[in-house]
Scaffold this active site. Structure first.
Site, PDB file in Angstrom:
ATOM      1  N   PRO A 142      -9.914 -15.551 -11.758  1.00  0.00           N
ATOM      2  CG  PRO A 142     -10.128 -16.740 -13.567  1.00  0.00           C
ATOM      3  CD  PRO A 142     -10.917 -16.121 -12.598  1.00  0.00           C
ATOM      4  CB  ILE A 173      -1.300  -0.437  -6.241  1.00  0.00           C
ATOM      5  CG1 ILE A 173      -0.892  -0.512  -4.545  1.00  0.00           C
ATOM      6  CG2 ILE A 173       0.084  -0.492  -6.838  1.00  0.00           C
ATOM      7  CD1 ILE A 173      -0.195  -1.603  -3.866  1.00  0.00           C
ATOM      8  CB  VAL A 193      -2.312  -2.285   4.570  1.00  0.00           C
ATOM      9  CG1 VAL A 193      -2.405  -2.673   6.189  1.00  0.00           C
ATOM     10  CG2 VAL A 193      -3.205  -0.959   4.546  1.00  0.00           C
ATOM     11  N   GLY A 225       5.533  10.059   1.162  1.00  0.00           N
ATOM     12  CA  GLY A 225       6.316   8.929   0.607  1.00  0.00           C
ATOM     13  C   GLY A 225       5.627   7.585   0.993  1.00  0.00           C
ATOM     14  CG  LEU A 244      -4.822   5.526   0.434  1.00  0.00           C
ATOM     15  CD1 LEU A 244      -4.170   5.326   1.845  1.00  0.00           C
ATOM     16  CD2 LEU A 244      -5.718   4.528  -0.074  1.00  0.00           C
ATOM     17  CE  LYS A 302      -4.586 -10.769  -6.332  1.00  0.00           C
ATOM     18  NZ  LYS A 302      -4.892  -9.659  -6.038  1.00  0.00           N
ATOM     19  CB  SER A 330       6.071  13.330   8.548  1.00  0.00           C
ATOM     20  OG  SER A 330       5.914  12.986   9.647  1.00  0.00           O
TER      21      SER A 330
HETATM   22  P1  FAD Z   1      -0.095   6.597   2.619  1.00  0.00           P
HETATM   23  O1  FAD Z   1       0.580   5.369   2.607  1.00  0.00           O
HETATM   24  O2  FAD Z   1      -0.875   7.096   3.745  1.00  0.00           O
HETATM   25  O3  FAD Z   1       1.047   7.658   2.665  1.00  0.00           O
HETATM   26  C1  FAD Z   1       1.020   9.054   3.013  1.00  0.00           C
HETATM   27  C2  FAD Z   1       2.276   9.675   2.852  1.00  0.00           C
HETATM   28  O4  FAD Z   1       1.986  11.190   3.215  1.00  0.00           O
HETATM   29  C3  FAD Z   1       3.221   9.211   4.110  1.00  0.00           C
HETATM   30  O5  FAD Z   1       4.469   8.966   3.655  1.00  0.00           O
HETATM   31  C4  FAD Z   1       2.988  10.235   5.184  1.00  0.00           C
HETATM   32  O6  FAD Z   1       4.299  10.390   6.138  1.00  0.00           O
HETATM   33  C5  FAD Z   1       2.855  11.527   4.259  1.00  0.00           C
HETATM   34  N1  FAD Z   1       2.216  12.662   4.829  1.00  0.00           N
HETATM   35  C6  FAD Z   1       0.779  12.535   5.219  1.00  0.00           C
HETATM   36  N2  FAD Z   1       0.637  14.164   6.045  1.00  0.00           N
HETATM   37  C7  FAD Z   1       1.994  14.807   6.222  1.00  0.00           C
HETATM   38  C8  FAD Z   1       2.626  15.746   6.429  1.00  0.00           C
HETATM   39  N3  FAD Z   1       1.743  16.543   7.122  1.00  0.00           N
HETATM   40  N4  FAD Z   1       3.772  16.063   6.330  1.00  0.00           N
HETATM   41  C9  FAD Z   1       4.672  15.247   5.645  1.00  0.00           C
HETATM   42  N5  FAD Z   1       4.090  14.082   5.204  1.00  0.00           N
HETATM   43  C10 FAD Z   1       2.850  13.784   5.292  1.00  0.00           C
HETATM   44  N6  FAD Z   1      -4.344  -1.375  -2.288  1.00  0.00           N
HETATM   45  C11 FAD Z   1      -3.903  -2.171  -3.156  1.00  0.00           C
HETATM   46  O7  FAD Z   1      -3.853  -1.853  -4.151  1.00  0.00           O
HETATM   47  N7  FAD Z   1      -4.186  -3.524  -2.654  1.00  0.00           N
HETATM   48  C12 FAD Z   1      -4.327  -3.828  -1.531  1.00  0.00           C
HETATM   49  O8  FAD Z   1      -4.504  -4.959  -1.030  1.00  0.00           O
HETATM   50  C13 FAD Z   1      -4.748  -2.976  -0.521  1.00  0.00           C
HETATM   51  N8  FAD Z   1      -5.115  -3.156   0.828  1.00  0.00           N
HETATM   52  C14 FAD Z   1      -5.510  -2.134   1.587  1.00  0.00           C
HETATM   53  C15 FAD Z   1      -6.093  -2.362   2.686  1.00  0.00           C
HETATM   54  C16 FAD Z   1      -6.462  -1.209   3.630  1.00  0.00           C
HETATM   55  C17 FAD Z   1      -7.029  -1.582   4.988  1.00  0.00           C
HETATM   56  C18 FAD Z   1      -6.260  -0.032   3.150  1.00  0.00           C
HETATM   57  C19 FAD Z   1      -6.524   1.071   4.043  1.00  0.00           C
HETATM   58  C20 FAD Z   1      -5.735   0.393   1.840  1.00  0.00           C
HETATM   59  C21 FAD Z   1      -5.398  -0.648   1.112  1.00  0.00           C
HETATM   60  N9  FAD Z   1      -4.800  -0.740  -0.216  1.00  0.00           N
HETATM   61  C22 FAD Z   1      -4.759  -1.549  -1.119  1.00  0.00           C
HETATM   62  C23 FAD Z   1      -4.564   0.630  -0.729  1.00  0.00           C
HETATM   63  C24 FAD Z   1      -3.075   1.136  -0.322  1.00  0.00           C
HETATM   64  O9  FAD Z   1      -2.804   1.075   0.818  1.00  0.00           O
HETATM   65  C25 FAD Z   1      -2.839   2.406  -0.748  1.00  0.00           C
HETATM   66  O10 FAD Z   1      -3.334   2.740  -2.251  1.00  0.00           O
HETATM   67  C26 FAD Z   1      -1.235   2.649  -1.111  1.00  0.00           C
HETATM   68  O11 FAD Z   1      -0.699   2.221   0.166  1.00  0.00           O
HETATM   69  C27 FAD Z   1      -1.002   4.115  -1.331  1.00  0.00           C
HETATM   70  O12 FAD Z   1      -1.165   4.903  -0.132  1.00  0.00           O
HETATM   71  P2  FAD Z   1      -0.658   6.409  -0.195  1.00  0.00           P
HETATM   72  O13 FAD Z   1       0.571   6.446  -0.626  1.00  0.00           O
HETATM   73  O14 FAD Z   1      -1.766   7.093  -0.868  1.00  0.00           O
HETATM   74  O15 FAD Z   1      -0.765   6.845   1.318  1.00  0.00           O
END
Ligand code: FAD
Length: 502
Positions: free
Chosen positions: A98, A348, A49, A14, A335, A80, A41
């Protein structure tokens, strides 16, 4: 109501990816009797971030029918116009990327060829002077582009900076209102069908079992389903993009709200600064081979322009991509599908294009191998094109003041990028391996910004006489200068139209 063999779709995670997927699927497949469950979770939490975006985020929000003002207020968003690159070419340098093209193409020849010619004639050849968006940015002004701009000079894109946690909450409310069921809990085990290896269920650590027909893995870097359960494999690209760590910290609101993300090159990587309405997001992305964690933290904190509000958070990552985003009955997003450092804010947007592929190739009639192959081919292509664009930022830098920058100058690069750089160097032609997330003039920004200028230009640009060229360029510069001095400051624009509640 339409028919689908998928009765129950389970989204794991989530974060931004999970809730973006839940919101889109619940809207786009509303005509199908598909139950959607999202498991997340709070104990594990989200990466939290991803706060800078590129203009495609607007079409994502539009596809959900989200009102722009509601979204901005709910997420403390700012506008932006692009990204400022400080100290990248060399120390004390800066240029702007830009979301817009430069100048006006003349007689079917790309504008940047005229700039190359202008340079040889000692006419003003700074691309920034031919970019309305760049001039707005340098003056901290903002205006929304006209839907039918009177001139190509006035055409530009814009994106947002937003609070990632609030965006996920906003989308959660949207998705739950459309029938998505949220389960709070930690997945402890994934069950596979012995004969074909498909996922049959996930079990939570309290014993609850959730069984679906199709799974969307949005579990973050861990890739709980796509990797830990299905062992799909990963392409590691750290030999080309050596940064593998980050430290992030939130700080007070900036005194002046810049309508752009700032990235400042540092000794072993780069620092980001993302201005939101209520605070500023900051982080240092660095290569651990060249920088210790304590040193990175000190670098980050000494580079803040407002007071830190939180303790620094640390991240480690492997730059690269999952070999397949669609494997068996599992589709990975966010990710879990791969990671490219956020230098051009692309993650994103990659979630967004991943969701589009999932919906376009949705396996209503069962999983088709050709569809899977096509999705995985597109995923690889998309990641590789952004990868090359990012590598250019390091390879083209003229810095050699630290071991990290010396390494970047010497490192080998993919053949696809080497070819692009060679052709640009030869005649200023931007080679596009379409589809590419970054268009021609984004590449021009980088070549120009790093002072990698071509040896020659498209000779069709000689059709204009020297005097005609000077006149055309002057007209464009004047138009850009005049128009960019009119709009409100970014801060005033937000206060007037979309200030978030305190
Ligand atoms: P996460 O946010 O990690 O979510 C994972 C989810 O899975 C969570 O809800 C967690 O609770 C759940 N989960 C995991 N394991 C379990 C389990 N066993 N049981 C139940 N639930 C579980 N992107 C941009 O587009 N612009 C930016 O400026 C940018 N800056 C970034 C900077 C950094 C340092 C990093 C690391 C990333 C950045 N990103 C950026 C990437 C961006 O943060 C991600 O693409 C975006 O937040 C999506 O993350 P996610 O949902 O894939 O993973």
């Amino acid at each position: 109501m339409s028919h689908s063999q998928i009765n129950h779709l389970v989204i794991v995670g989530g974060g931004t990816a999970g809730w973006m997927a839940a919101a889109s699927i619940s809207r786009q497949l509303a005509n199908f009797p598909i139950k959607i469950t999202l498991i997340e979770s709070e104990d594990i939490g989200t990466v939290g971030v991803g706060e800078a975006t590129i203009p495609s985020i607007r079409s994502y929000n539009d596809s959900l029918g989200i009102d722009e003002i509601d979204f901005i207020k709910a997420t403390q968003a700012t506008f932006k116009l692009g990204i400022e690159f400080r100290d990248w070419r060399e120390k004390n340098s800066r240029f702007f990327h830009p979301f817009a093209d430069y100048g006006i193409d003349l007689n079917g020849v790309a504008f940047h060829h005229y700039l190359t010619r202008a340079q040889s004639l000692r006419l003003p050849a700074d691309p920034a002077e031919y970019s309305f968006a760049t001039q707005l940015a340098w003056q901290n002004r903002f205006a929304q582009p006209h839907p039918n701009p009177p001139s190509p000079l006035a055409d530009f894109g814009y994106a947002y900076h937003f609070d990632a946690g609030r965006y996920a909450q906003f989308l959660r409310a949207y998705a739950e209102a459309r029938g998505v069921t949220r389960i709070e809990g930690k997945i402890a085990n994934t069950e596979l069908q012995p004969d074909n290896g498909n996922i049959t269920a996930v079990t939570l650590d309290d014993g609850r079992r959730v069984s679906g027909d199709f799974y969307v893995d949005c579990s973050g870097f861990r890739g709980l389903l796509i990797e830990q359960a299905l062992h799909t494999g990963y392409d590691d690209w750290r030999q080309w993009l050596p940064c593998d760590s980050a430290i992030a910290v939130q700080s007070d609101k900036a005194a002046e709200l810049t309508p752009y993300t700032r990235t400042t090159a540092k000794a072993a990587g780069w620092q980001w600064r993302i201005p939101l309405q209520h605070r500023t997001g900051n982080g240092y992305v660095y290569a651990s081979e060249f920088c210790q964690q304590d040193e990175a933290e000190a670098t980050l904190l000494s580079g803040l322009d407002t007071t830190a509000l939180t303790e620094p958070r640390r991240f480690q990552f492997v730059t690269g991509k999952r070999k397949k985003i669609w494997h068996k009955n599992c589709f990975a997003l966010g990710l879990a599908s791969g990671f490219l450092e956020p230098l051009e804010s692309t993650s994103i947007s990659l979630i967004q294009t991943g969701i589009s592929k999932l919906l376009e190739f949705f396996p209503h009639q069962g999983i088709n191998r050709a569809d899977q192959n096509e999705v995985n081919r597109q995923h690889s292509h998309e990641f590789e094109r952004i990868r090359d664009f990012l590598i250019l930022h390091y390879k083209a830098s003229k810095r050699s003041d630290t071991p990290f920058w010396q390494h970047c100058r010497q490192m080998a690069i993919p053949d696809t990028l080497a070819h692009k750089m060679d052709v640009f160097n030869s005649r200023g032609k931007v080679v596009m391996l379409e589809p590419e997330a970054f268009e021609r003039d984004s590449w021009v920004t980088m070549y120009w910004g790093f002072n990698d200028l071509p040896q020659d230009y498209d000779r069709r640009a000689d059709t204009l006489s020297d005097a005609q060229l000077a006149e055309q360029l002057e007209k464009m510069r004047t138009a850009v200068k005049q128009a960019s001095s009119q709009p409100l400051s970014h801060e005033d624009f937000i206060q007037r139209h979309c200030a978030a509640p305190n």
